[in-house]
Design an enzyme around this catalytic site. Structure first.
Site, PDB file in Angstrom:
ATOM      1  N   SER A   8      51.517 -89.087  64.932  1.00 48.10           N
ATOM      2  CA  SER A   8      52.464 -90.010  64.360  1.00 48.10           C
ATOM      3  C   SER A   8      51.876 -91.408  64.845  1.00 48.10           C
ATOM      4  CB  SER A   8      53.753 -89.799  64.825  1.00 48.10           C
ATOM      5  OG  SER A   8      54.596 -90.996  64.678  1.00 48.10           O
TER       6      SER A   8
ATOM      7  N   TYR B 202      60.036 -87.657  71.699  1.00 52.29           N
ATOM      8  CA  TYR B 202      58.969 -87.781  70.517  1.00 52.29           C
ATOM      9  C   TYR B 202      57.607 -88.836  70.739  1.00 52.29           C
ATOM     10  CZ  TYR B 202      57.964 -87.839  65.338  1.00 52.29           C
ATOM     11  OH  TYR B 202      57.238 -87.980  64.235  1.00 52.29           O
TER      12      TYR B 202
HETATM   13  P1  NAD Z   1      60.508 -81.944  57.810  1.00 55.66           P
HETATM   14  O1  NAD Z   1      61.635 -82.392  58.651  1.00 55.66           O
HETATM   15  O2  NAD Z   1      60.661 -82.299  56.281  1.00 55.66           O
HETATM   16  O3  NAD Z   1      59.668 -80.853  58.069  1.00 55.66           O
HETATM   17  C1  NAD Z   1      59.749 -80.162  59.447  1.00 55.66           C
HETATM   18  C2  NAD Z   1      59.083 -79.086  59.295  1.00 55.66           C
HETATM   19  O4  NAD Z   1      59.059 -78.229  60.334  1.00 55.66           O
HETATM   20  C3  NAD Z   1      60.141 -78.151  58.336  1.00 55.66           C
HETATM   21  O5  NAD Z   1      59.358 -77.210  57.440  1.00 55.66           O
HETATM   22  C4  NAD Z   1      60.843 -77.534  59.476  1.00 55.66           C
HETATM   23  O6  NAD Z   1      61.565 -76.280  58.879  1.00 55.66           O
HETATM   24  C5  NAD Z   1      59.769 -77.300  60.477  1.00 55.66           C
HETATM   25  N1  NAD Z   1      60.336 -76.777  61.708  1.00 55.66           N
HETATM   26  C6  NAD Z   1      61.141 -77.480  62.237  1.00 55.66           C
HETATM   27  N2  NAD Z   1      61.287 -76.943  63.536  1.00 55.66           N
HETATM   28  C7  NAD Z   1      60.513 -75.582  63.557  1.00 55.66           C
HETATM   29  C8  NAD Z   1      60.409 -74.707  64.430  1.00 55.66           C
HETATM   30  N3  NAD Z   1      61.001 -74.432  65.575  1.00 55.66           N
HETATM   31  N4  NAD Z   1      59.552 -73.609  64.287  1.00 55.66           N
HETATM   32  C9  NAD Z   1      58.923 -73.710  63.018  1.00 55.66           C
HETATM   33  N5  NAD Z   1      59.185 -74.785  61.960  1.00 55.66           N
HETATM   34  C10 NAD Z   1      59.924 -75.631  62.451  1.00 55.66           C
HETATM   35  O7  NAD Z   1      59.914 -83.400  58.512  1.00 55.66           O
HETATM   36  P2  NAD Z   1      58.614 -84.280  58.109  1.00 55.66           P
HETATM   37  O8  NAD Z   1      59.070 -85.669  58.137  1.00 55.66           O
HETATM   38  O9  NAD Z   1      57.804 -83.633  57.125  1.00 55.66           O
HETATM   39  O10 NAD Z   1      57.723 -83.913  59.595  1.00 55.66           O
HETATM   40  C11 NAD Z   1      56.565 -83.168  59.569  1.00 55.66           C
HETATM   41  C12 NAD Z   1      55.561 -83.555  60.773  1.00 55.66           C
HETATM   42  O11 NAD Z   1      55.253 -85.089  60.267  1.00 55.66           O
HETATM   43  C13 NAD Z   1      56.325 -83.477  62.151  1.00 55.66           C
HETATM   44  O12 NAD Z   1      55.395 -83.319  63.133  1.00 55.66           O
HETATM   45  C14 NAD Z   1      56.702 -85.238  62.379  1.00 55.66           C
HETATM   46  O13 NAD Z   1      56.877 -85.370  63.670  1.00 55.66           O
HETATM   47  C15 NAD Z   1      55.670 -85.921  61.664  1.00 55.66           C
HETATM   48  N6  NAD Z   1      55.778 -87.120  61.104  1.00 55.66           N
HETATM   49  C16 NAD Z   1      56.714 -87.636  60.349  1.00 55.66           C
HETATM   50  C17 NAD Z   1      56.807 -88.864  59.924  1.00 55.66           C
HETATM   51  C18 NAD Z   1      57.872 -89.269  58.997  1.00 55.66           C
HETATM   52  O14 NAD Z   1      58.221 -90.371  58.734  1.00 55.66           O
HETATM   53  N7  NAD Z   1      58.509 -88.638  58.269  1.00 55.66           N
HETATM   54  C19 NAD Z   1      56.196 -89.765  60.372  1.00 55.66           C
HETATM   55  C20 NAD Z   1      55.010 -89.428  61.328  1.00 55.66           C
HETATM   56  C21 NAD Z   1      54.987 -88.119  61.685  1.00 55.66           C
END
Ligand code: NAD
Length: 256
Positions: free
Chosen positions: A139, A152
């Protein structure tokens, strides 16, 4: 780019960024192992449109023994993991002195320790087969801080550090390890933060706009499809010497 014959494991791929990346890798011909707590049947249908083998494992990535089960499944049903995308993650927002201890532990376990466990289990097979790609979805918070996100930010800085170490330890072989560092991507994880802001006056559109204005100069969200495309690039021969990078994809967030 043709990924036929390669198997990709994308953790947390039942929604959001993980599903976008899994879909793009499947479109490029890879077999896919999905994981996450969302609608696995819908995710399998989405990723299965391209004709490759698609599997799902429900491992809770906060539990090292379940991550080990996931790799046993990958070895048995797919012959191992060639592309590992460490994507699963959660968020919690609170000041340090009020941060629930169990939330801290869960975020460190899922967002950081799972990357270590999956990587240590994937590397022997990748080295043995002479090819591998590890893409860690960190991130911008792996590179800068924001208030109220102690766990985080600590976890994502850890992922960026781990990415560099793994890149050094694989520098002598055709296995690469890099991190993508997205800014705001409109997924369920971010929608929760917009909803929390909107709870004050009920104006979701304003909450969404203010979220972008604070940090992301382009005022546009990054999309899961764009992150899928960049992951595919990191799998290509053109990216074979991209090692240990932390590539911000953030609409200008870090340029200020
Ligand atoms: P999201 O909530 O849509 O997806 C998260 C996924 O992780 C889901 O499939 C969820 O079921 C799974 N998950 C959560 N806990 C889990 C566990 N204990 N075991 C297995 N699976 C688990 O969120 P997202 O925004 O798509 O995030 C995905 C990644 O991207 C994360 O690591 C997040 O930190 C990173 N990220 C997101 C953003 C953003 O703006 N959305 C920005 C930077 C980084």
């Amino acid at each position: 780019m043709d990924l036929k014959g390669k198997t990709a494991l994308v953790t947390g791929s039942t929604s959001g960024i993980g599903l976008g990346i899994a879909t793009r890798l499947a479109e490029a011909g890879a077999n896919l192992i999905l994981n996450g707590f969302g609608d696995s049947e819908a995710a399998k249908a989405e990723v299965g449109r391209f004709g490759g083998q698609v599997g799902y494992h429900s491992a809770d990535l906060s539990r090292p023994e379940e991550i080990a089960d996931l790799f046993t499944y990958a070895e048995r049903d797919f012959g191992g993991v060639d592309i590992l995308v460490n994507n699963a993650g959660i968020q919690h927002v609170a000041p340090v002195e009020a941060f629930p201890v169990e939330k801290w532990d869960a975020i460190i376990a899922i967002n950081l320790s799972s990357v270590f466990h999956a990587t240590r289990l994937a590397l022997p097979g990748m080295k043995q087969r002479g090819w591998g790609r590890i893409v860690n979805i960190a991130s911008v918070h792996g590179l800068v801080g924001s208030a109220q996100k102690s766990a985080y930010v600590a976890a994502k800085h850890g992922v960026v550090g781990l990415t560099k170490v793994v890149a050094l330890e694989t520098a002598d072989c055709n296995v690469t390890c890099n991190a993508l560092c997205p800014g705001w991507v409109l997924t369920p994880l971010v929608q929760q933060q917009i909803d929390a802001r909107a709870a004050v006056d009920g104006d979701t559109e304003r909450a969404r706009r203010e979220l972008l204005e604070e940090k992301q100069p382009s005022l546009e969200f990054v999309t899961p499809a764009q992150l899928g495309e960049l992951t595919l690039f990191l799998c290509s021969d053109a990216a074979a010497q991209v090692r240990g990078a932390a590539w911000n994809v953030d609409g200008g967030w870090l340029a200020r």
